[in-house]
Design a protein around this motif. Structure first.
Motif, PDB file in Angstrom:
ATOM      1  N   GLU A 114       1.415  14.844  10.320  1.00 52.34           N
ATOM      2  CA  GLU A 114       1.177  16.236  10.678  1.00 52.34           C
ATOM      3  C   GLU A 114       1.360  16.360  12.179  1.00 52.34           C
ATOM      4  N   ILE A 115       2.064  17.412  12.619  1.00 53.87           N
ATOM      5  CA  ILE A 115       2.279  17.660  14.053  1.00 53.87           C
ATOM      6  C   ILE A 115       1.873  19.089  14.368  1.00 53.87           C
ATOM      7  N   LYS A 116       0.987  19.241  15.344  1.00 46.47           N
ATOM      8  CA  LYS A 116       0.491  20.560  15.734  1.00 46.47           C
ATOM      9  C   LYS A 116       1.262  21.093  16.939  1.00 46.47           C
ATOM     10  N   SER A 117       1.295  22.413  17.052  1.00 49.21           N
ATOM     11  CA  SER A 117       1.706  23.030  18.311  1.00 49.21           C
ATOM     12  C   SER A 117       0.452  23.140  19.177  1.00 49.21           C
ATOM     13  N   GLY A 118       0.479  24.023  20.195  1.00 45.93           N
ATOM     14  CA  GLY A 118      -0.728  24.240  20.963  1.00 45.93           C
ATOM     15  C   GLY A 118      -0.630  23.936  22.442  1.00 45.93           C
ATOM     16  N   TYR A 119       0.566  23.531  22.907  1.00 39.25           N
ATOM     17  CA  TYR A 119       0.760  23.334  24.341  1.00 39.25           C
ATOM     18  C   TYR A 119       1.799  24.303  24.910  1.00 39.25           C
ATOM     19  N   GLY A 120       2.259  25.220  24.081  1.00 34.99           N
ATOM     20  CA  GLY A 120       3.133  26.276  24.581  1.00 34.99           C
ATOM     21  C   GLY A 120       2.310  27.482  24.972  1.00 34.99           C
ATOM     22  N   LEU A 121       1.440  27.903  24.044  1.00 37.27           N
ATOM     23  CA  LEU A 121       0.495  28.998  24.248  1.00 37.27           C
ATOM     24  C   LEU A 121       1.191  30.307  24.615  1.00 37.27           C
ATOM     25  N   ASP A 122       2.440  30.421  24.264  1.00 38.80           N
ATOM     26  CA  ASP A 122       3.148  31.697  24.224  1.00 38.80           C
ATOM     27  C   ASP A 122       4.182  31.562  23.112  1.00 38.80           C
ATOM     28  N   LEU A 123       4.820  32.654  22.751  1.00 45.38           N
ATOM     29  CA  LEU A 123       5.698  32.616  21.576  1.00 45.38           C
ATOM     30  C   LEU A 123       6.833  31.615  21.759  1.00 45.38           C
ATOM     31  N   GLN A 155      13.828  15.760  10.493  1.00 44.99           N
ATOM     32  CA  GLN A 155      15.221  15.703  10.044  1.00 44.99           C
ATOM     33  C   GLN A 155      15.930  14.472  10.568  1.00 44.99           C
ATOM     34  N   HIS A 156      15.504  13.987  11.721  1.00 44.48           N
ATOM     35  CA  HIS A 156      16.195  12.894  12.395  1.00 44.48           C
ATOM     36  C   HIS A 156      15.629  11.525  12.042  1.00 44.48           C
ATOM     37  N   TYR A 157      14.346  11.490  11.688  1.00 42.91           N
ATOM     38  CA  TYR A 157      13.664  10.222  11.418  1.00 42.91           C
ATOM     39  C   TYR A 157      13.198  10.159   9.962  1.00 42.91           C
ATOM     40  N   PRO A 158      13.038   8.931   9.437  1.00 43.46           N
ATOM     41  CA  PRO A 158      12.590   8.769   8.045  1.00 43.46           C
ATOM     42  C   PRO A 158      11.084   8.986   7.924  1.00 43.46           C
ATOM     43  N   VAL A 159      10.655  10.219   8.056  1.00 43.81           N
ATOM     44  CA  VAL A 159       9.249  10.580   7.978  1.00 43.81           C
ATOM     45  C   VAL A 159       9.162  12.014   7.491  1.00 43.81           C
ATOM     46  N   THR A 160       8.152  12.302   6.691  1.00 43.32           N
ATOM     47  CA  THR A 160       7.905  13.666   6.249  1.00 43.32           C
ATOM     48  C   THR A 160       6.965  14.323   7.246  1.00 43.32           C
ATOM     49  N   VAL A 161       7.394  15.440   7.834  1.00 41.42           N
ATOM     50  CA  VAL A 161       6.624  16.128   8.863  1.00 41.42           C
ATOM     51  C   VAL A 161       6.057  17.422   8.303  1.00 41.42           C
ATOM     52  N   TYR A 162       4.764  17.619   8.484  1.00 39.81           N
ATOM     53  CA  TYR A 162       4.114  18.895   8.184  1.00 39.81           C
ATOM     54  C   TYR A 162       3.648  19.499   9.505  1.00 39.81           C
ATOM     55  N   THR A 163       3.953  20.761   9.712  1.00 41.71           N
ATOM     56  CA  THR A 163       3.657  21.417  10.983  1.00 41.71           C
ATOM     57  C   THR A 163       2.410  22.282  10.866  1.00 41.71           C
ATOM     58  N   THR A 164       1.644  22.308  11.949  1.00 38.54           N
ATOM     59  CA  THR A 164       0.441  23.135  12.018  1.00 38.54           C
ATOM     60  C   THR A 164       0.501  23.987  13.287  1.00 38.54           C
ATOM     61  N   THR A 177       0.851  -1.189   0.000  1.00 43.25           N
ATOM     62  CA  THR A 177       0.000   0.000   0.000  1.00 43.25           C
ATOM     63  C   THR A 177       0.887   1.241   0.000  1.00 43.25           C
ATOM     64  N   PRO A 178       0.301   2.397  -0.283  1.00 42.66           N
ATOM     65  CA  PRO A 178       1.063   3.630  -0.046  1.00 42.66           C
ATOM     66  C   PRO A 178       1.481   3.717   1.419  1.00 42.66           C
ATOM     67  N   GLY A 179       2.535   4.476   1.704  1.00 44.09           N
ATOM     68  CA  GLY A 179       2.905   4.736   3.081  1.00 44.09           C
ATOM     69  C   GLY A 179       1.746   5.378   3.823  1.00 44.09           C
ATOM     70  N   LEU A 180       1.581   5.020   5.082  1.00 41.12           N
ATOM     71  CA  LEU A 180       0.468   5.548   5.860  1.00 41.12           C
ATOM     72  C   LEU A 180       0.734   7.001   6.269  1.00 41.12           C
ATOM     73  N   ILE A 181      -0.353   7.740   6.466  1.00 38.15           N
ATOM     74  CA  ILE A 181      -0.285   9.166   6.797  1.00 38.15           C
ATOM     75  C   ILE A 181      -1.129   9.413   8.036  1.00 38.15           C
ATOM     76  N   ASP A 182      -0.511   9.969   9.058  1.00 38.51           N
ATOM     77  CA  ASP A 182      -1.248  10.385  10.259  1.00 38.51           C
ATOM     78  C   ASP A 182      -1.454  11.897  10.144  1.00 38.51           C
ATOM     79  N   CYS A 183      -2.663  12.297   9.775  1.00 47.08           N
ATOM     80  CA  CYS A 183      -2.898  13.678   9.350  1.00 47.08           C
ATOM     81  C   CYS A 183      -3.385  14.598  10.463  1.00 47.08           C
ATOM     82  N   HIS A 184      -3.451  14.124  11.701  1.00 47.37           N
ATOM     83  CA  HIS A 184      -3.859  14.976  12.825  1.00 47.37           C
ATOM     84  C   HIS A 184      -3.221  14.431  14.088  1.00 47.37           C
ATOM     85  N   THR A 185      -2.140  15.091  14.551  1.00 48.46           N
ATOM     86  CA  THR A 185      -1.514  14.690  15.804  1.00 48.46           C
ATOM     87  C   THR A 185      -1.094  15.917  16.602  1.00 48.46           C
ATOM     88  N   HIS A 186      -0.974  15.700  17.911  1.00 48.20           N
ATOM     89  CA  HIS A 186      -0.396  16.680  18.843  1.00 48.20           C
ATOM     90  C   HIS A 186       0.819  16.003  19.481  1.00 48.20           C
TER      91      HIS A 186
END
Length: 416
Positions: free
Chosen positions: A146-155, A170-179, A72-81
């Motif tokens: 996909e990896i979200k921010s949202g637990y810092g809640l300041d700059l 950069q460290h692992y064999p995975v493409t990361v998209y940030t939200t 199959t195509p590589g799996l995609i986890d499209c909503h994570t924190h």
């Protein structure tokens, strides 16, 4: 620090044959006795072995016998924190003992405890904690996340989270998209001043972090316990000014109009959706917005109202699945388990669940042209499964049948 897995990968170039391939993750459209030709990390050809072009008959080309297994195509986890400090297992135990959410909050628990732990953790510590969760997902064939921010809640806290997300890619064999999910919850120092916090998100945090190259998309938690439709619109306007796509946590606990707003901005996805209406679904159809279903959160908070799958099917809405991996409401690191839950709890079909973690998940992060499909010209991202039937990917609970993972033309896990 974990060994850099990117540097330990091996080339997947050559002919992968004796396979059963589902190019779009749909077992109803299978190529039997199939071949994938990988050249310079890219799929050069895909089809039945009987149709293999003569140019690929060179005996010097490496050949990888898949042994009749499924690809199959590589799996995609499209909503994570996925990036956060600490955990909330003790709060879980308190809830089981009868403590209410309000009681836990008064003790300093809830999202405030995760914000505190995330702010206190340095970047290396956050990376180490998050890496373990990522490794579990990669072991099941996830090649894009996909990896979200949202637990810092300041700059500084949001920057730290997004930097760690980039570093994981950069460290692992995975493409990361940030939200960027600065509008996830109200930080304690802004109690009673939600509009001021939203102004900080829109005027300072988002432009700064985007300028530092840390943001691929923008999300908002639009709920009675989150942010209002009007506040969410301010965040979306700020994202739009920067040319960033938007997503939304919507209709999880109530319906306050989040999906209607998100679709006016042509959102990539709206996520959770237990309280979705037909008017919302029609709006999603017009805007091309993907429905992201999150059975882990549904299960963990003991929700009883299911997302309206029949409405989504009737109006042809693509349905994606994700772990929603987070410390408070979905502490899971198994996308295969989410497929099982989607089928058992939501009554998704096997084909729907598999497309939900491949082609539709790619659409949910705005990357349908890069991920989720196997075809000539795309990077070689695929998984070889040791199963007799693809239904087993949604059937088993706790068994990982992933044999081989190829990501970006390199073998990152297992053997050919």
């Amino acid at each position: 620090m974990p060994q850099n897995q990117v540097n330990s990968a091996r080339s997947a170039d050559g002919i992968w044959h004796n396979a059963r391939i589902v190019p779009a993750g749909n077992p109803d459209h299978t190529i039997v006795d199939a071949v994938i030709v990988v050249r310079d990390g890219v799929i050069a050809w895909l089809g039945s072995e009987a149709s293999l072009p003569a140019e690929f008959s060179d005996p010097a080309l490496p050949r990888h016998d898949v042994g009749g297994r499924w690809i199959t195509p590589g799996l995609i986890d499209c909503h994570t924190h996925l990036v956060y400090g600490g955990n909330r297992a003790d709060e879980f135990a308190l809830r089981l003992a009868g403590a209410s959410y309000e009681e836990i909050a008064r003790r300093g628990g809830g999202i405030v405890s995760t914000v505190r732990a995330t702010r206190l953790a340095d970047e290396d510590s956050l990376f180490e904690q998050s890496a373990g969760r990522l490794e579990a997902l990669l072991a099941e064939g996830v090649t894009t996340i996909e990896i979200k921010s949202g637990y810092g809640l300041d700059l500084d806290g949001e920057r730290k989270m997004l930097r760690v997300a980039r570093r994981l890619g950069q460290h692992y064999p995975v493409t990361v998209y940030t939200t960027f999910l600065g509008a996830h919850a109200l930080p304690p120092e802004y109690l009673g001043r939600a509009d001021e916090y939203i102004a900080l998100v829109c005027d300072i945090m988002l432009p700064t972090l985007h300028g530092e190259g840390l943001v691929d998309a923008v999300d908002v938690f639009c709920e009675n316990i989150g942010f209002t439709v009007a506040q969410s619109e301010l965040v979306f306007n700020a994202a739009q000014r920067l040319g960033l796509p938007i997503k939304m946590h919507a209709e999880q606990l109530s319906n306050i109009g989040g999906t209607q707003l998100a679709t006016r901005f042509n959102a990539l996805s709206v996520d959770h959706l237990e309280h979705l209406t037909e008017a919302d679904v029609i709006a999603m159809q017009r805007s091309g917005t993907v429905a992201v279903l999150l059975p882990g959160a549904y299960y963990f908070i003991r929700e009883t109202k299911q997302p309206p799958l029949d409405l989504l099917r009737r109006h042809g809405i693509p349905m994606a699945l994700a772990t929603d991996s987070n410390p408070g409401t979905s502490p899971t690191t198994s996308l295969l388990l989410m497929s099982n839950m989607a089928c058992t709890l939501f009554r998704m079909t096997v084909a729907e669940s598999l497309q939900g973690v491949t082609v539709h998940a790619a659409q949910a992060i705005g990357q349908g042209a890069r991920h989720g499909l196997l075809e000539a010209g795309r990077a070689a991202d695929f998984v070889v499964w040791s199963v007799d039937s693809l239904a087993e990917l949604a059937y088993w609970s706790g068994l990982n049948p992933c044999r081989t993972v190829v990501r970006g033309g390199s073998i990152t896990r297992g053997q050919p």
